[in-house]
Design a protein around this motif. Structure first.
Motif, short mmCIF file in Angstrom:
data_model
loop_
_atom_site.label_atom_id
_atom_site.label_comp_id
_atom_site.label_asym_id
_atom_site.label_seq_id
_atom_site.Cartn_x
_atom_site.Cartn_y
_atom_site.Cartn_z
N HIS A 167 0.83 -1.20 0.00
CA HIS A 167 0.00 0.00 0.00
C HIS A 167 0.87 1.26 0.00
O HIS A 167 0.65 2.18 -0.78
N ASP B 13 -4.15 -4.85 -3.55
CA ASP B 13 -4.30 -3.80 -2.55
C ASP B 13 -5.78 -3.40 -2.39
O ASP B 13 -6.09 -2.39 -1.78
N ARG B 16 -7.54 -2.30 1.14
CA ARG B 16 -7.23 -1.11 1.93
C ARG B 16 -7.89 0.11 1.33
O ARG B 16 -7.58 0.52 0.23
#
Lengths: 181, 212
Positions: A167, B13, B16
């Motif tokens: 992230h 990802d 998130r």
């Protein structure tokens, strides 16, 4: 974007926002084709801008700003607005001003596949600028196509740490994109 | 890195996510109002005769203009912070408060003798007005600009200007509770100068920090 296409992509994005990685992958691949068609058309006389750079930067922006899409709204206008912004921004970084009206041409565009790419993309430069851990994780998942779990085993990390590094790495790539020093 | 490879990373990802931008803007605006209120009370505070003033139309009308300006700016900012969300009619909202003020100015021209127009417009507090409106806008701006950054404004300078308008609308609302010059002639002469200054500063800051 035709209504049925918009509905299908919106549905995929709703699933993606609920955490469905497969749906999200499908969504991004379809969006990449659409963005590519727009970028190629707009960059014909491109001033040295590679359309695929626009595609990648737009996908990153879509990813990092997906909390600005409302599930109740059409997704086409949102995607086009981001694409337009990224094209204008790419010109701005090169000191040029452009105005872009995508809406008028958009319904006629077909999704386009990528061409064989030069290896030195903006994103590769941004990736190389990451710190060691983030670079390893992002490369493992993107270039090597490993899953989060495989990457964790491979690098001897916890899965949550891999997720965090991924992230942060993606955020850092987006921040560095197009800013060569 | 090829585009397909990038997509691998983005899809991994997926879990998130950040808070919806509207939620962040809602809370930031609330925090901005509270911060301005606290600073207002700790500095100049409301005018001593506020309970009497609150019975007069001129005093109350100041809040119609300033709070109306803040409310319309808030609405437009919500739109500007999401790509492709702005509608053509949204800009009209920003005209509501100025048009109301101009109508009030016309009414004032009728009800106040011409000989007093200049003195009424000049008032007693012009310097206060030019000072306190920007000062009360600093904290709101400091809270609102990060919220704008959380969003995705496709026109950063414009979105920054509207953020400044919201911050200045909040600041002006509190200042108006202190100011003893209630005539629309005073408001139309001085308030826009302080507000325009905040709008300009916010716009410039946003061009640096609100790009994404």
């Amino acid at each position: 974007m035709r209504p049925e296409v918009d509905q299908r992509l919106s549905e995929l994005m709703r699933k993606a926002l609920a955490g469905d990685e497969a749906a999200y992958g499908t969504f991004l691949r379809e969006i990449a084709g659409v963005v590519r068609a727009v970028a190629r058309r707009r960059l014909n006389s491109g001033g040295g801008i590679d359309p695929e750079d626009i595609v990648q930067e737009t996908l990153l922006a879509i990813h990092l700003k997906r909390h600005t899409w409302r599930a109740s709204e059409k997704i086409g206008p949102w995607v086009y607005a981001i694409t337009r912004y990224k094209i204008v921004d790419a010109y701005r970084r090169r000191g040029q001003q452009v105005t872009i009206d995508i809406d008028t041409i958009i319904d006629t565009l077909e999704s386009e596949p990528p061409k064989d790419a030069p290896s030195e993309r903006e994103i590769t430069l941004a990736l190389e600028g990451l710190t060691g851990g983030q670079k390893q994780v992002v490369k493992s998942i993107s270039v090597d196509g490993r899953s989060i779990r495989e990457t964790a085993q491979n690098l001897g990390m916890k899965e949550t740490a891999v997720r965090v590094a991924l992230h942060r790495g993606l955020n850092a790539i987006a921040a560095r994109f197009g800013k060569r020093t | 890195m090829k585009t397909d490879e990038l997509i691998n990373a983005l899809a991994a990802d997926a879990g998130r996510q950040k808070r919806p931008v509207e939620v962040v803007l809602d809370w930031s605006t609330l925090a901005a109002c509270i911060a301005a209120a606290v600073i207002f009370v700790l500095t100049i505070g409301p005018r001593p005769d506020i309970s009497e003033a609150a019975t007069t139309g001129r005093f109350l009308f100041k809040f119609v203009v300033t709070a109306g300006l803040a409310a319309s700016a808030f609405w437009v900012l919500l739109r500007l912070s999401r790509p492709g969300a702005l509608r053509r009619g949204d800009w009209g909202l920003l005209l509501i408060a100025p048009v109301l003020l101009l109508l009030a100015v016309l009414a004032e021209f009728i009800s106040v003798p011409q000989a007093q127009w200049a003195a009424t417009a000049t008032g007693q507090n012009s310097l206060n007005c030019l000072t306190w409106i920007p000062l009360f806008s600093i904290a709101p701006l400091a809270l609102l600009l990060p919220a704008l950054r959380h969003g995705a404004p496709t026109r950063p300078a414009l979105a920054g200007a509207v953020t400044g308008l919201l911050a200045a609308g909040i600041g002006a609302t509190f200042y108006a509770a202190n100011c003893t010059d209630d005539s629309p002639l005073f408001v139309v002469t001085w308030y826009p100068i302080g507000i325009a200054f905040v709008v300009g500063v916010a716009s410039v800051i946003a061009t640096f920090i609100a790009r994404w």
